[in-house]
Motif scaffolding. Structure first.
Motif, PDB file in Angstrom:
ATOM      1  N   ARG A   8       0.827  -1.204   0.000  1.00  0.00           N
ATOM      2  CA  ARG A   8       0.000   0.000   0.000  1.00  0.00           C
ATOM      3  C   ARG A   8       0.867   1.263   0.000  1.00  0.00           C
ATOM      4  O   ARG A   8       0.552   2.247  -0.687  1.00  0.00           O
ATOM      5  N   ARG A   9       1.955   1.227   0.745  1.00  0.00           N
ATOM      6  CA  ARG A   9       2.874   2.374   0.773  1.00  0.00           C
ATOM      7  C   ARG A   9       3.507   2.598  -0.602  1.00  0.00           C
ATOM      8  O   ARG A   9       3.681   3.729  -1.051  1.00  0.00           O
ATOM      9  N   ARG A  10       3.861   1.496  -1.255  1.00  0.00           N
ATOM     10  CA  ARG A  10       4.462   1.621  -2.581  1.00  0.00           C
ATOM     11  C   ARG A  10       3.447   2.134  -3.606  1.00  0.00           C
ATOM     12  O   ARG A  10       3.796   2.912  -4.502  1.00  0.00           O
ATOM     13  N   ILE A  11       2.197   1.720  -3.489  1.00  0.00           N
ATOM     14  CA  ILE A  11       1.145   2.205  -4.394  1.00  0.00           C
ATOM     15  C   ILE A  11       0.999   3.722  -4.269  1.00  0.00           C
ATOM     16  O   ILE A  11       0.896   4.445  -5.272  1.00  0.00           O
ATOM     17  N   LYS A  12       1.006   4.224  -3.040  1.00  0.00           N
ATOM     18  CA  LYS A  12       0.898   5.675  -2.832  1.00  0.00           C
ATOM     19  C   LYS A  12       2.077   6.414  -3.463  1.00  0.00           C
ATOM     20  O   LYS A  12       1.922   7.492  -4.038  1.00  0.00           O
ATOM     21  N   SER A  13       3.261   5.811  -3.353  1.00  0.00           N
ATOM     22  CA  SER A  13       4.447   6.437  -3.946  1.00  0.00           C
ATOM     23  C   SER A  13       4.344   6.511  -5.471  1.00  0.00           C
ATOM     24  O   SER A  13       4.637   7.546  -6.085  1.00  0.00           O
ATOM     25  N   ASP A 254      -0.747  -3.541 -11.168  1.00  0.00           N
ATOM     26  CA  ASP A 254      -0.039  -4.763 -10.748  1.00  0.00           C
ATOM     27  C   ASP A 254       0.110  -4.815  -9.227  1.00  0.00           C
ATOM     28  O   ASP A 254      -0.091  -5.877  -8.606  1.00  0.00           O
ATOM     29  N   LEU A 255       0.462  -3.679  -8.627  1.00  0.00           N
ATOM     30  CA  LEU A 255       0.627  -3.651  -7.168  1.00  0.00           C
ATOM     31  C   LEU A 255      -0.701  -3.850  -6.458  1.00  0.00           C
ATOM     32  O   LEU A 255      -0.752  -4.494  -5.395  1.00  0.00           O
ATOM     33  N   MET A 259      -1.519  -6.676  -3.793  1.00  0.00           N
ATOM     34  CA  MET A 259      -2.030  -6.346  -2.470  1.00  0.00           C
ATOM     35  C   MET A 259      -3.302  -7.144  -2.168  1.00  0.00           C
ATOM     36  O   MET A 259      -3.487  -7.649  -1.044  1.00  0.00           O
ATOM     37  N   ASN A 260      -4.158  -7.300  -3.170  1.00  0.00           N
ATOM     38  CA  ASN A 260      -5.381  -8.070  -2.962  1.00  0.00           C
ATOM     39  C   ASN A 260      -5.076  -9.538  -2.688  1.00  0.00           C
ATOM     40  O   ASN A 260      -5.718 -10.185  -1.840  1.00  0.00           O
ATOM     41  N   LYS A 261      -4.075 -10.065  -3.420  1.00  0.00           N
ATOM     42  CA  LYS A 261      -3.687 -11.462  -3.176  1.00  0.00           C
ATOM     43  C   LYS A 261      -3.096 -11.629  -1.778  1.00  0.00           C
ATOM     44  O   LYS A 261      -3.384 -12.608  -1.079  1.00  0.00           O
TER      45      LYS A 261
END
Length: 283
Positions: A8-13, A254-255, A259-261
């Motif tokens: 989640r942190r990487r998605i925000k970035s 993709d992220l 994250m869902n998996k």
């Protein structure tokens, strides 16, 4: 596998990066419209003044003295005006122009003296074996003819004094929003091409007129190449930033899937722990 919090942190970035690249793409698109219009409007004027100069050259009789800018001699030293952007984030534009310039200088069988217009070209030449005579940077995105006067003066003076025997301009020609190609424009000595020998009366006489118009023609040619290069820069930056935005959006998808998996796996493990605990109590 990374934890849900890390993903989640990487998605925000990546989302933040996508916002920046999208904004840069929109800014470049806005600037591209202005620079594209300037480059396209300059083409008919550039072609017309070329025809006028060529017609005047044909009007000069063989008995009259040849203007220094029309004088041809053995090419021992070439003055190269290399026009590149000041900034990056233009995809492969800068590398393509610099590589084209490097190939040109290797194959022209003469010494090379470079006028670098733009930081990217200066940085490339500074790392190479070629000599830099002058550097011009920070011209801006809306240049005026006065901005190229120092460049044209150096080129003309070097040619007239015999310091160089030929002058060429390497720049990026604007073809379309998605296509910009490096090109070379031989500037000096001026070549006479097939043209209609117009019957006209000049005031002042032809020789005086040539002394005035030939330096102006060199200035216009360099200015046109500069406009083409700026339009190419903004177009390349718009396309590059749009591609970066698309890549960021794909990475976000993709992220999100990862994250869902990871979340599903975490929930499954918790359910298994609960079921296992219930079975242990009942047994």
């Amino acid at each position: 596998m990374p934890s849900v919090r890390e993903i989640r942190r990487r998605i925000k970035s990546v989302q933040s990066t996508a916002k920046v690249t999208k904004a840069m793409s929109m800014i470049a698109a806005s600037k591209m419209r202005k620079t594209q219009e300037a480059a396209l409007l300059s083409r008919p004027y550039n072609e017309m003044i070329g025809e006028i100069v060529n017609s005047i050259n044909f009007g000069v009789s063989s008995e009259e003295s040849l203007h220094p800018l029309l004088e041809k001699r053995e090419i021992k030293t070439t003055q190269l005006i290399l026009i590149t952007p000041d900034r990056g984030l233009t995809g492969g534009l800068n590398n393509n122009v610099n590589r084209f310039a490097n190939d040109f200088m290797k194959n022209n069988n003469s010494e090379n003296l470079v006028i670098a217009v733009g930081k990217k070209g200066f940085e490339f030449i500074d790392r190479s074996e070629y000599e830099i005579s002058s550097v011009f940077t920070d011209i801006g995105e809306s240049p005026e003819i006065a901005d190229v006067l120092p460049i044209s003066k150096i080129a003309i003076d070097n040619y007239v004094t015999g310091k160089v025997d030929a002058v060429s301009v390497i720049f990026s020609e604007y073809v379309s929003s998605t296509l910009q190609k490096p090109d070379v424009l031989p500037l000096l000595p001026m070549e006479q091409t097939d043209s209609k020998n117009l019957d006209f009366i000049s005031e002042p006489n032809i020789n005086d007129l040539i002394k005035i118009i030939l330096p102006k023609f060199v200035e216009v040619q360099i200015f046109h190449c500069l406009l083409e290069s700026i339009a190419s820069e903004q177009s390349a930056r718009m396309v590059a930033m749009q591609k970066a935005t698309d890549a960021a959006n794909e990475m976000i998808d993709d992220l999100t899937l990862k994250m869902n998996k990871a979340r599903q796996e975490m929930i499954t493990n918790e359910l298994l722990d609960i079921v296992g605990g219930v079975e242990a109590q009942t047994s």
